[in-house]
Design a protein around this motif. Structure first.
Motif, PDB file in Angstrom:
ATOM      1  N   VAL A 112       0.818  -1.212   0.000  1.00  0.00           N
ATOM      2  CA  VAL A 112       0.000   0.000   0.000  1.00  0.00           C
ATOM      3  C   VAL A 112       0.849   1.258   0.000  1.00  0.00           C
ATOM      4  O   VAL A 112       1.872   1.345   0.679  1.00  0.00           O
ATOM      5  N   VAL A 113       0.404   2.225  -0.794  1.00  0.00           N
ATOM      6  CA  VAL A 113       0.929   3.588  -0.750  1.00  0.00           C
ATOM      7  C   VAL A 113      -0.114   4.416  -0.025  1.00  0.00           C
ATOM      8  O   VAL A 113      -1.271   4.482  -0.457  1.00  0.00           O
ATOM      9  N   ILE A 114       0.272   4.997   1.102  1.00  0.00           N
ATOM     10  CA  ILE A 114      -0.667   5.772   1.889  1.00  0.00           C
ATOM     11  C   ILE A 114      -0.347   7.253   1.749  1.00  0.00           C
ATOM     12  O   ILE A 114       0.758   7.640   1.364  1.00  0.00           O
ATOM     13  N   ASN A 115      -1.320   8.079   2.101  1.00  0.00           N
ATOM     14  CA  ASN A 115      -1.209   9.498   1.801  1.00  0.00           C
ATOM     15  C   ASN A 115      -1.860  10.351   2.887  1.00  0.00           C
ATOM     16  O   ASN A 115      -2.820   9.943   3.526  1.00  0.00           O
ATOM     17  N   GLY A 116      -1.304  11.526   3.067  1.00  0.00           N
ATOM     18  CA  GLY A 116      -1.873  12.495   3.984  1.00  0.00           C
ATOM     19  C   GLY A 116      -1.092  13.794   3.892  1.00  0.00           C
ATOM     20  O   GLY A 116      -0.072  13.880   3.201  1.00  0.00           O
ATOM     21  N   LEU A 117      -1.566  14.810   4.594  1.00  0.00           N
ATOM     22  CA  LEU A 117      -0.897  16.108   4.591  1.00  0.00           C
ATOM     23  C   LEU A 117       0.133  16.239   5.704  1.00  0.00           C
ATOM     24  O   LEU A 117       1.138  16.925   5.553  1.00  0.00           O
ATOM     25  N   ASP A 118      -0.121  15.580   6.836  1.00  0.00           N
ATOM     26  CA  ASP A 118       0.761  15.649   7.998  1.00  0.00           C
ATOM     27  C   ASP A 118       1.818  14.546   7.887  1.00  0.00           C
ATOM     28  O   ASP A 118       1.525  13.366   8.103  1.00  0.00           O
ATOM     29  N   ALA A 119       3.041  14.926   7.545  1.00  0.00           N
ATOM     30  CA  ALA A 119       4.093  13.931   7.289  1.00  0.00           C
ATOM     31  C   ALA A 119       4.407  13.093   8.517  1.00  0.00           C
ATOM     32  O   ALA A 119       4.654  11.883   8.405  1.00  0.00           O
ATOM     33  N   ASP A 120       4.418  13.701   9.689  1.00  0.00           N
ATOM     34  CA  ASP A 120       4.735  12.955  10.904  1.00  0.00           C
ATOM     35  C   ASP A 120       3.665  11.923  11.219  1.00  0.00           C
ATOM     36  O   ASP A 120       3.979  10.763  11.533  1.00  0.00           O
ATOM     37  N   ARG A 121       2.403  12.331  11.150  1.00  0.00           N
ATOM     38  CA  ARG A 121       1.315  11.388  11.418  1.00  0.00           C
ATOM     39  C   ARG A 121       1.310  10.280  10.368  1.00  0.00           C
ATOM     40  O   ARG A 121       1.069   9.110  10.676  1.00  0.00           O
ATOM     41  N   LEU A 122       1.581  10.648   9.129  1.00  0.00           N
ATOM     42  CA  LEU A 122       1.610   9.667   8.047  1.00  0.00           C
ATOM     43  C   LEU A 122       2.710   8.633   8.286  1.00  0.00           C
ATOM     44  O   LEU A 122       2.494   7.422   8.090  1.00  0.00           O
ATOM     45  N   ALA A 123       3.862   9.088   8.737  1.00  0.00           N
ATOM     46  CA  ALA A 123       4.977   8.170   9.014  1.00  0.00           C
ATOM     47  C   ALA A 123       4.611   7.211  10.148  1.00  0.00           C
ATOM     48  O   ALA A 123       4.936   6.014  10.087  1.00  0.00           O
ATOM     49  N   ARG A 124       3.946   7.730  11.177  1.00  0.00           N
ATOM     50  CA  ARG A 124       3.525   6.859  12.290  1.00  0.00           C
ATOM     51  C   ARG A 124       2.522   5.815  11.808  1.00  0.00           C
ATOM     52  O   ARG A 124       2.585   4.642  12.218  1.00  0.00           O
ATOM     53  N   THR A 125       1.604   6.227  10.952  1.00  0.00           N
ATOM     54  CA  THR A 125       0.621   5.280  10.403  1.00  0.00           C
ATOM     55  C   THR A 125       1.307   4.215   9.558  1.00  0.00           C
ATOM     56  O   THR A 125       0.970   3.029   9.651  1.00  0.00           O
ATOM     57  N   ALA A 126       2.263   4.632   8.746  1.00  0.00           N
ATOM     58  CA  ALA A 126       3.000   3.663   7.917  1.00  0.00           C
ATOM     59  C   ALA A 126       3.707   2.637   8.780  1.00  0.00           C
ATOM     60  O   ALA A 126       3.666   1.428   8.497  1.00  0.00           O
ATOM     61  N   ASP A 127       4.341   3.096   9.855  1.00  0.00           N
ATOM     62  CA  ASP A 127       5.037   2.174  10.759  1.00  0.00           C
ATOM     63  C   ASP A 127       4.051   1.207  11.408  1.00  0.00           C
ATOM     64  O   ASP A 127       4.334   0.008  11.538  1.00  0.00           O
ATOM     65  N   ASP A 128       2.898   1.729  11.810  1.00  0.00           N
ATOM     66  CA  ASP A 128       1.896   0.895  12.480  1.00  0.00           C
ATOM     67  C   ASP A 128       1.355  -0.182  11.536  1.00  0.00           C
ATOM     68  O   ASP A 128       1.238  -1.353  11.920  1.00  0.00           O
ATOM     69  N   ILE A 129       1.025   0.195  10.300  1.00  0.00           N
ATOM     70  CA  ILE A 129       0.504  -0.779   9.340  1.00  0.00           C
ATOM     71  C   ILE A 129       1.576  -1.814   8.995  1.00  0.00           C
ATOM     72  O   ILE A 129       1.288  -3.018   8.901  1.00  0.00           O
ATOM     73  N   ALA A 130       2.817  -1.359   8.849  1.00  0.00           N
ATOM     74  CA  ALA A 130       3.910  -2.286   8.541  1.00  0.00           C
ATOM     75  C   ALA A 130       4.102  -3.305   9.656  1.00  0.00           C
ATOM     76  O   ALA A 130       4.379  -4.485   9.398  1.00  0.00           O
ATOM     77  N   GLU A 131       3.952  -2.869  10.907  1.00  0.00           N
ATOM     78  CA  GLU A 131       4.105  -3.776  12.046  1.00  0.00           C
ATOM     79  C   GLU A 131       2.993  -4.823  12.096  1.00  0.00           C
ATOM     80  O   GLU A 131       3.206  -5.943  12.553  1.00  0.00           O
ATOM     81  N   LYS A 132       1.798  -4.442  11.615  1.00  0.00           N
ATOM     82  CA  LYS A 132       0.639  -5.324  11.709  1.00  0.00           C
ATOM     83  C   LYS A 132       0.453  -6.206  10.481  1.00  0.00           C
ATOM     84  O   LYS A 132      -0.427  -7.075  10.457  1.00  0.00           O
ATOM     85  N   THR A 133       1.259  -5.978   9.450  1.00  0.00           N
ATOM     86  CA  THR A 133       1.116  -6.745   8.209  1.00  0.00           C
ATOM     87  C   THR A 133       2.496  -7.195   7.739  1.00  0.00           C
ATOM     88  O   THR A 133       3.507  -6.886   8.355  1.00  0.00           O
ATOM     89  N   ASP A 134       2.514  -7.866   6.609  1.00  0.00           N
ATOM     90  CA  ASP A 134       3.785  -8.307   6.022  1.00  0.00           C
ATOM     91  C   ASP A 134       3.887  -7.764   4.602  1.00  0.00           C
ATOM     92  O   ASP A 134       4.182  -8.495   3.659  1.00  0.00           O
TER      93      ASP A 134
END
Length: 259
Positions: free
Chosen positions: A34-56
Motif C-alpha cells: 500500500v501507498v498511503i497518503n496524507g498532509l501531515d508527514a509525521d502522522r503519516l509516518a507513524r501510520t506507515a510504521d503501524d501498518i507495517a508492524e501489523k502486516t507483512d
C-alpha cells in the motif's frame, strides 16, 4: 477468506487516519502493498510504521495534497501502476449554505469530485490493459440522505457518483470495477468535530450530543472504521469482479429505505 490479493499494489488516498487508514490496513492484511497518503508527514509516518508492524507488506507514505497536480504526480510516482485505487478525502466543514461563497464551493467540488475523477483518469487504462483493477470511492450517506450543513459535501459526492455511473460500465469488460462506499456515522475525528459543533450550538455537553446522535441510529452505536476497511477490501478482492457501479450504504440502518 483469502481475497486473492497477495502481491497487488494499492494507492489509498487520505489514509493517515480514520476511514482511509482502516482501508489501507485491511488491504495490507490481505497481502496488498500500500501507498498511503496524507498532509501531515509525521502522522503519516507513524501510520506507515503501524501498518507495517501489523502486516507483512510494503507500506510507502507520500505526504502530498492530492487536490493539486503536483500532489497527484507524487503519489503516482510512488506507485505508477496500481491495481487498486481507493479515493478518499476530507469533506468541507459543517456550514450553513448561506455562508458558502464561490471559492468555497469550487474548493469543495474539486476536493470531493474532481480529484477522484482525475486520479481515475490516470490509472484506469493501465488497469484495463492488465485486466485487473479495483476502484473504490469513499463518499457518504449524504449522497442518499442530505444533512443540513453538509450541502456542499452532499452535492460534490453525488456529482462524483453520477459522473462515474456511466464511466464504470465500459471498464467492466476489462475486469475493472468502480464502486462507492457510503458511510454513515463512524467514530472518526471528523465525526467528533461535527459533534463538538452541534454541542456548542445547542449549549449541551459533547457527551450528550454524542449520545443523541448515536441513539438516532438503529444499531444504537457509531460504526467502527475497521468495518469500512473490511468492506473495502472485499470490494477490491478477486471475488468481487461482478460488482460494479454500485453505491453501498454502511450506516447501521440509519437511512430508512426499502431498496
Amino acid at each position: 477468506m483469502d481475497l486473492g490479493l497477495k502481491g497487488r499494489k494499492a494507492i489509498v488516498c487520505a489514509s493517515s487516519r480514520g476511514l482511509g487508514r482502516a482501508c489501507a490496513l485491511a488491504l495490507g492484511q490481505a497481502g496488498v502493498d500500500v501507498v498511503i497518503n496524507g498532509l501531515d508527514a509525521d502522522r503519516l509516518a507513524r501510520t506507515a510504521d503501524d501498518i507495517a508492524e501489523k502486516t507483512d507488506v510494503a507500506v510507502t507514505p507520500v505526504a502530498a495534497d492530492l487536490d493539486t497536480h503536483e500532489g497527484q504526480a507524487a503519489l503516482l510516482a510512488a506507485c505508477p501502476e496500481p491495481d487498486i485505487l481507493i479515493n478518499n478525502n476530507g469533506g468541507p466543514p459543517l456550514r450553513d449554505f448561506r455562508e458558502l461563497d464561490r471559492e468555497a464551493m469550487l474548493s469543495g467540488v474539486v476536493q470531493n469530485m474532481v480529484t477522484p475523477i482525475e486520479l481515475i483518469q490516470k490509472v484506469a487504462d493501465n488497469m484495463a490493459e492488465r485486466r485487473f483493477g479495483r476502484i473504490v470511492n469513499i463518499t457518504s450517506i449524504t449522497v442518499r440522505m442530505p444533512l443540513q450543513g453538509l450541502d456542499l459535501s452532499s452535492a460534490a459526492r453525488a456529482g462524483l457518483t453520477a459522473f462515474l455511473a456511466g464511466a464504470a460500465r465500459p471498464l467492466a469488460e476489462h475486469n475493472v470495477t468502480v464502486n462507492h462506499i457510503l458511510p454513515g456515522m463512524f467514530a472518526t475525528d471528523r465525526l467528533s468535530g461535527t459533534t463538538e459543533k452541534i454541542a456548542r450550538e445547542r449549549g449541551i455537553s459533547f457527551e450528550e450530543a454524542q449520545r443523541e446522535r448515536a441513539s438516532a441510529i438503529p444499531a444504537r452505536r457509531f460504526g467502527d472504521p475497521d468495518e469500512i476497511g473490511r468492506l473495502c477490501a472485499y470490494l477490491c478482492s478477486a471475488h468481487a469482479g461482478y460488482i460494479t457501479g454500485q453505491s453501498i450504504l454502511i450506516d447501521g440502518g440509519l437511512f430508512n429505505t426499502t431498496v
